[in-house]
Design a protein around this motif. Structure first.
Motif, PDB file in Angstrom:
ATOM      1  N   GLY A  79       0.793  -1.212   0.000  1.00 39.88           N
ATOM      2  CA  GLY A  79       0.000   0.000   0.000  1.00 39.88           C
ATOM      3  C   GLY A  79       0.829   1.267   0.000  1.00 39.88           C
ATOM      4  N   LEU A  80       2.037   1.194  -0.572  1.00 44.15           N
ATOM      5  CA  LEU A  80       2.948   2.349  -0.570  1.00 44.15           C
ATOM      6  C   LEU A  80       3.089   2.999  -1.942  1.00 44.15           C
ATOM      7  CD1 LEU A  80       5.849   0.864   1.615  1.00 44.15           C
ATOM      8  CD2 LEU A  80       3.979   2.345   2.369  1.00 44.15           C
ATOM      9  N   VAL A 121       2.181   6.728  -1.873  1.00 44.48           N
ATOM     10  CA  VAL A 121       2.649   7.460  -0.695  1.00 44.48           C
ATOM     11  C   VAL A 121       3.789   8.396  -1.096  1.00 44.48           C
ATOM     12  CG1 VAL A 121       3.710   7.238   1.580  1.00 44.48           C
ATOM     13  CG2 VAL A 121       1.953   5.609   0.845  1.00 44.48           C
ATOM     14  N   ALA A 130       2.528   8.891   5.635  1.00 39.96           N
ATOM     15  CA  ALA A 130       3.433   7.852   5.140  1.00 39.96           C
ATOM     16  C   ALA A 130       3.925   6.968   6.280  1.00 39.96           C
ATOM     17  CB  ALA A 130       4.606   8.488   4.412  1.00 39.96           C
ATOM     18  N   LYS A 185       2.267   5.967   8.886  1.00 37.62           N
ATOM     19  CA  LYS A 185       1.254   4.953   9.173  1.00 37.62           C
ATOM     20  C   LYS A 185       1.293   3.829   8.134  1.00 37.62           C
ATOM     21  CE  LYS A 185      -1.927   8.167  11.445  1.00 37.62           C
ATOM     22  NZ  LYS A 185      -3.310   8.750  11.458  1.00 37.62           N
ATOM     23  N   ALA A 186       1.438   4.214   6.866  1.00 35.87           N
ATOM     24  CA  ALA A 186       1.480   3.210   5.800  1.00 35.87           C
ATOM     25  C   ALA A 186       2.727   2.334   5.923  1.00 35.87           C
ATOM     26  CB  ALA A 186       1.439   3.893   4.435  1.00 35.87           C
ATOM     27  N   SER A 237       2.355  -0.142   8.757  1.00 40.80           N
ATOM     28  CA  SER A 237       1.533  -1.283   8.337  1.00 40.80           C
ATOM     29  C   SER A 237       2.322  -2.237   7.449  1.00 40.80           C
ATOM     30  CB  SER A 237       0.296  -0.774   7.593  1.00 40.80           C
ATOM     31  OG  SER A 237      -0.481  -1.843   7.103  1.00 40.80           O
TER      32      SER A 237
END
Length: 267
Positions: free
Chosen positions: A161-162, A165, A178, A180-181, A184
């Motif tokens: 999911g980057l 970002v 960024a 938080k991503a 994860s």
């Protein structure tokens, strides 16, 4: 006048000669069972046990190959972890308000390079020309009717999911998002490493149990195929000892002189 004793001697000599030929074949091969007619049930048991041993050996090799594959994938996951840690470091730096927008753009350039590095690691990680981050699940034949499923989850920027970002901006808001991503993504990478570690432990346990099973099968195969099939030298000489040698001499005489009467001595 028919020489009855000669024919009787010849018949018995043929019987003993056939027995001798069979025992010589057994002695030279080391097996009591040289054909299915010798002992059909014993041969069936021995053949089944031998086939089981070869199957267990193949299962062990399959598990070892899977271990090699997961260890190669584990090295790639470690590289991905290092990249993600560096990306998090850059995001932490860019989230601070003491940096300018131009400086955040410089940080973002390295950030984008690291995202591309994730894709490169995914593409280069291969084992036996098979991708280790294909997103598929491979089944390892590690035993009788028992497959071990290994999930080759993808670990590139899109999977984490980057992809969208960025660290750019006049303030640190994008960098904080960024963070938080990336956090994860690090959790996902750690979960994949833990999943692979569990699969490695299961494969190691399977190899250990397969070795024990192979040892037990071998112990059962020895009496079934080796001891039961092997012929001892004493048994051989019991079959072709002195009494039979007298009949051999009688048979030889009959074959050379068909009309003579032979009286084999018992001495």
């Amino acid at each position: 006048r028919t020489n009855t004793l000669s024919f009787s001697a010849l018949r018995y000599s043929n019987i003993h000669y056939n027995n001798l030929a069979r025992n010589v074949e057994r002695l030279s091969s080391g097996y009591r069972i040289t054909s299915a007619s010798d002992d059909p049930s014993g041969l069936a048991v021995a053949s089944y046990l031998n086939s089981e041993i070869y199957s267990v050996r193949r299962h062990i090799r399959n598990s070892e190959d899977a271990l090699s594959m997961l260890q190669t994938r584990g090295g790639s996951l470690n590289s991905i972890s290092e990249v993600l840690i560096r990306m998090k470091e850059l995001a932490e730096q860019a989230s601070t308000e003491s940096y300018t927008e131009v400086q955040r753009k410089i940080m973002n350039d390295e950030f984008n390079q690291l995202k591309e590095q994730l894709g490169m690691i995914n593409g280069m990680a291969r084992h036996n020309n098979n991708s280790l981050f294909s997103g598929n699940t491979v089944d390892i034949n590690a035993g009788q009717d028992s497959d071990i499923g290994i999930s080759l989850t993808m670990a590139d920027a899109a999977a984490f999911g980057l992809a969208g970002v960025t660290l750019e901006g006049s303030n640190g808001d994008n960098a904080k998002a960024a963070l938080k991503a990336i956090g994860s993504a690090i959790e996902q990478n750690s979960a994949m490493a833990a999943q692979d570690g569990a699969a490695i432990k299961r494969l190691e346990d399977n190899i250990e149990s397969s070795l024990i099973r192979a040892e037990n099968l071998l112990a059962a195969t020895l009496p079934a195929s080796w001891r039961a099939q092997s012929i001892g030298v004493k048994q051989f000489w019991r079959t072709c000892g002195k009494p039979q040698s007298l009949w051999w001499r009688a048979a030889y005489s009959i074959q050379r002189f068909p009309g003579m009467t032979v009286y084999p001595s018992s001495r």
